[in-house]
Design an enzyme around this catalytic site. Structure first.
Site, PDB file in Angstrom:
ATOM      1  N   ASP A 295       0.807  -1.221   0.000  1.00 54.37           N
ATOM      2  CA  ASP A 295       0.000   0.000   0.000  1.00 54.37           C
ATOM      3  C   ASP A 295       0.838   1.269   0.000  1.00 54.37           C
ATOM      4  O   ASP A 295       0.406   2.294  -0.519  1.00 54.37           O
ATOM      5  CB  ASP A 295      -1.014  -0.002   1.140  1.00 54.37           C
ATOM      6  CG  ASP A 295      -0.410  -0.274   2.506  1.00 54.37           C
ATOM      7  OD1 ASP A 295       0.813  -0.402   2.617  1.00 54.37           O
ATOM      8  OD2 ASP A 295      -1.182  -0.364   3.478  1.00 54.37           O
TER       9      ASP A 295
ATOM     10  N   ASP B 141       3.487   1.115  13.183  1.00 56.58           N
ATOM     11  CA  ASP B 141       2.686  -0.120  13.175  1.00 56.58           C
ATOM     12  C   ASP B 141       3.274  -1.287  13.945  1.00 56.58           C
ATOM     13  O   ASP B 141       2.537  -2.044  14.557  1.00 56.58           O
ATOM     14  CB  ASP B 141       2.374  -0.582  11.747  1.00 56.58           C
ATOM     15  CG  ASP B 141       1.502   0.401  10.992  1.00 56.58           C
ATOM     16  OD1 ASP B 141       0.778   1.175  11.654  1.00 56.58           O
ATOM     17  OD2 ASP B 141       1.543   0.416   9.765  1.00 56.58           O
TER      18      ASP B 141
END
Length: 878
Positions: free
Chosen positions: A68, A478
């Site tokens: 992404d 993350d």
């Protein structure tokens, strides 16, 4: 996992023309670089969402993955690893590292296409593009689009939005978001035009009330599938299916090669069709539906089968609708065994994702795991994460959860079209796979392992390289971050106790580097942690009231005191227990410590620099006139009290690099640096007293990673056009133990580190023992544009004696100015220019040559110098 935006909205991006054929690797003419660096990833293996995996259906082992925010990768079967393909994307087109669609040509497997662009709202100021390659992604050409694409937007796991006609490969289709409809190319991706006969651009919005434009964007056209049974080689495929982000009108079909389109009659409504995969052998179009676009959400879903010959629709969902708590997305068929289909429950977060398999076209299904007696699970698989051990997250969950999980965000799911035993699927952190899939059908456990080596997709927020202990400690989005004791090996575990969702800042005590502190995001806190063993083990800290996020944190040079500027409240100081509010400094300031004086800390916000000499209790404003817009980062130099470098700004405001030697009372702007976004220090060059400086900057009109070994007097670009990695404005640091080594942050390509072959001399100083005369020079202007030029120079040793160094001089008759130089270090005084060898190319054997190049500026005319001198003697001119 949720990908990091990483403060990119302030960057400028130049959009191109729709019908252009600009090479994606072509940058400013001034962008050739020094060739003395080799670049690698610090190994993490994975770390981000992989929403698409594409197997070429004509050539075995030709596999691609899209990420992404981290580009495209090609599978290397011999090495069982992935090769990055978009490292050439430069700063001005950072959004093109987000990939929303990928297509591999079955007619000509050398051809590869990628639809790129990261955000459709104003976080990414540039438009999307379609990249095309004729050599499997080794090089690219680019066609810019008149709209944005969203590789990191909601719905990015749907697809593929980009498809090549399997019979006439000059024809491609692209599904666009934001109401832009369906687009087509008939010249192999060079030019694109809207398919005006396709009139439904999609109306689904994840959250129409979102004013940022992120969740309120329309998903648009989400997949294109060709029915290869309806065409012949050389003619366009007759039947094409298209998925639309519209819960009432999700699937359309053309039976005349895209001339006209109709809504498929009888189709289910109330859900979004994430995928549409065709088993042409049996005439079945399978569709995976969810109630939302994903990739994080989805509470209900169905799986349907459409008979292409009869028009019959059949609900073949693996579970009853009342029993679903997730949507369906990952969808694949076995090309070797028609009738075998698999689908994933991508949004089944707890206790685990689920994968379903059918060998009878969806009439019956089996599960990857099921309950024996709740909460006990029986799995058809064994997870082996020994190659990437951090995938356990250091967790010890209670049943029915397990660690490592089978996955989450499992929207990419593919069976190898040549091998029924191989399957790969993407998650929010890795690619998993198996080489023994058919064991599923025999009741024998299959083994699932990470298949992610070489794919590095972390967003890097901060970096530290202490003088002892681990060579690198990282702060990552993350997955928190790692203590890297071996740059070439996957760390055993990320930071734990606590596990931050993202680590935003870290620091070590300069004279006591076993003391490390980090801050980050964690729902409910704590959001600061301390280590006394160089980051190997951690203890959660207390928080002052009002903290909402990690902010920045600093530790004193002796490790005895900390200053923390968290999100949600003001700056605080403490010794590792309770915190006391600092005074004289605004909330949200970036904080750092002096690397010598343990009582001195610094802060910066909105153009004003602050300093504290009492351990962070009170701060006073010092220098002003610094950048007030954009990102700004500063660091203090090890071993030098009050020596500070500050980088930052915005293109439409103050932007550059500044240096202070008096603790921030005054800063001097570094001349020649147009823009700078990071600054860091490493081991000094041999013979130099000042640490090597590193920056991600624009110098001499060229964007790149630069190094200086003479305290910023001169700079050398050390990366090249093939190694740009999009946006590198998060963090940078040299290694205090290895001269020339630099660690570079990226926003989705992980941590990059560079090593140099140079062994001495550095970029600037010192007389290298320059020979005189017995030389020949070839000077060539290789590119020229209004006000600027690029030149290459070759210096040949025509003597009978080897040189150990050289310094070539010339005069510029028209007042030209040297800008950035590579493979040599320039000095210029008026019209006189001298180019000295870099540390690695000083030795020149008799009869051998040394080459360097540079960019420059000119006004009026740009004549070639008439004469060149070496050690005061004249060289011949070729």
């Amino acid at each position: 996992m949720r990908r990091t935006r990483h403060l990119l909205a302030g960057l400028a991006l130049t959009a191109g023309l729709l019908a252009g054929a600009a090479p994606a690797t072509a940058a400013d003419p001034a962008s050739t670089a020094a060739a003395s660096y080799s670049w690698k990833n610090v190994r993490v293996d994975g770390g981000g969402f992989v929403p698409g995996i594409v197997f070429n259906r004509a050539e075995k082992d030709l596999v691609y993955a899209r990420t992404d925010i981290g580009g495209v990768y090609r599978w290397n079967q011999a090495a069982a690893s992935w090769t990055p393909l978009l490292d050439s994307v430069g700063w001005d087109h950072w959004g093109h590292t987000g990939v929303v669609g990928l297509a591999s040509d079955t007619v000509d497997p050398d051809r590869l296409y990628a639809a790129v662009g990261t955000y459709t709202n104003d976080w990414d100021p540039g438009n999307g593009a379609v990249l095309r390659s004729a050599d499997r992604g080794a090089t690219w050409q680019r066609t810019d689009l008149p709209f944005k694409l969203g590789g990191n937007m909601p719905g990015r796991g749907m697809g593929e939005r980009l498809a090549v006609d399997p019979h006439k490969n000059s024809v491609l289709y692209l599904g666009a978001p934001s109401g832009n409809g369906l687009w087509r190319s008939t010249d192999s991706g060079v030019t694109w035009s809207k398919v005006t006969s396709f009139t439904n651009p999609g109306n689904y919005q994840q959250d129409p009330t979102d004013t940022s434009g992120y969740n309120s964007d329309e998903q648009g056209i989400v997949w294109v599938t060709f029915d290869e049974s309806t065409g012949t080689p050389g003619t366009a495929t007759g039947t094409i299916y298209v998925g639309v982000g519209d819960k009432d009108n999700a699937v359309y079909r053309s039976t005349d090669a895209g001339a006209t389109w109709t809504r498929l009659p009888g189709q289910p409504t109330g859900y979004l069709a994430h995928k549409g995969v065709l088993d042409a052998e049996n005439g079945h179009l399978y569709l995976a539906y969810s109630d939302t676009a994903g990739p994080y959400d989805g509470g209900k879903g169905r799986v349907w089968r459409y008979a292409t010959a009869t028009g019959e629709w059949k609900d073949i969902s693996p579970v009853a609708e009342a029993d679903t708590f997730h949507g369906f997305s990952g969808l694949t068929v076995d090309r070797q065994r028609p009738g075998t289909v698999m689908v994933s429950a991508y949004s089944a977060w707890w206790p685990d994702t689920q994968i379903f398999r059918s060998t009878d076209s969806g009439s019956t299904w089996t599960k990857a795991w099921d309950y024996t007696a709740y909460p006990t699970r029986a799995n058809r698989y064994t997870m082996d994460v020994s190659s990437v051990p951090w995938l356990t997250w250091g967790a010890t969950p209670a049943a029915p959860e397990q660690t490592p999980k089978l996955g989450w965000m499992t929207e990419a799911l593919e069976i190898d079209p040549f091998d029924s035993d191989r399957m790969m699927y993407g998650t929010g952190a890795t690619i998993y796979g198996t080489q023994e899939l058919t064991k599923w059908d025999t009741g024998t456990n299959l083994t699932i392992r990470p298949m992610v080596k070489g794919l590095e997709e972390t967003a890097v927020l901060d970096l530290a390289s202490p003088p002892s202990g681990a060579p690198l400690i990282s702060a990552l989005g993350d997955i928190g971050g790692f203590r890297h004791t071996d740059l070439t090996a996957v760390p055993s575990m990320m930071f734990t106790s606590p596990n931050f969702t993202s680590t935003t800042s870290l620091d070590y005590a300069e004279t006591k580097p076993d003391v490390v502190v980090r801050s980050g995001h964690l729902d409910g806190g704590p959001r600061v942690a301390f280590s006394a063993d160089n980051g190997a083990n951690w203890t959660a800290g207390q928080e002052p009231s009002g903290v909402t996020g990690g902010g920045t944190v600093a530790v004193s040079a002796d490790g005895g005191r900390y200053v923390w500027s968290p999100d949600g409240t003001g700056v605080h100081t403490g010794t590792g227990g309770a915190w006391t509010a600092s005074t004289g400094i605004p909330a949200g300031a970036t904080v750092e410590s002096d690397r010598v004086d343990p009582k001195t800390f610094y802060g910066f916000k909105d153009g004003t620099f602050y300093a504290s000499t009492d351990g962070g209790a009170t701060f006073t404003a010092r220098a002003t006139g610094l950048p007030v817009k954009g990102n700004a980062r500063f660091k203090a130099v090890p071993g030098r009290k009050g020596d500070i470098w500050l980088a930052g700004g915005a293109p439409d405001s103050t932007y550059g690099l500044w240096h202070s030697t008096d603790g921030g009372a005054a800063f001097t702007r570094v001349s020649g640096v147009d823009q700078a976004d990071t600054v860091g220090f490493g081991k000094a060059a041999p013979g130099a007293a000042y640490p090597a400086l590193y920056t991600s900057a624009k110098i001499g009109g060229v964007r790149g990673i630069f190094r200086s070994t003479d305290a910023g007097a001169t700079w050398v670009r050390i990366n090249d056009d093939a190694h740009q990695w999009g946006w590198t404005g998060g963090a940078i640091t040299g290694d205090p133990r290895v001269y020339g080594r630099v660690y570079v942050s990226t926003n989705g390509r992980g941590i990059i580190y560079g090593d140099t072959a140079e062994t001495g001399g550095g970029d600037g100083g010192g007389d290298p023992g320059t020979p005189s005369g017995a030389c020949k020079v070839a000077y060539k202007v290789t590119n020229q544009w209004q006000g600027g030029f690029q030149a290459d120079v070759t210096l040949t040793n025509t003597s009978a004696t080897a040189w150990t160094g050289w310094a070539l001089g010339w005069q510029y008759p028209a007042g030209q100015r040297v800008g950035q130089m590579w493979n040599a270090t320039p000095t210029q005084a008026g019209t006189s220019v001298t180019a000295r060898n870099a540390g690695w190319n000083g030795p020149v054997a008799a009869g051998a040559s040394a080459s360097f190049g540079f960019t420059g500026t000119w006004t009026g005319t740009n004549p070639v110098p008439a004469a060149f001198t070496l050690g005061g003697a004249t060289c011949s001119v070729a």
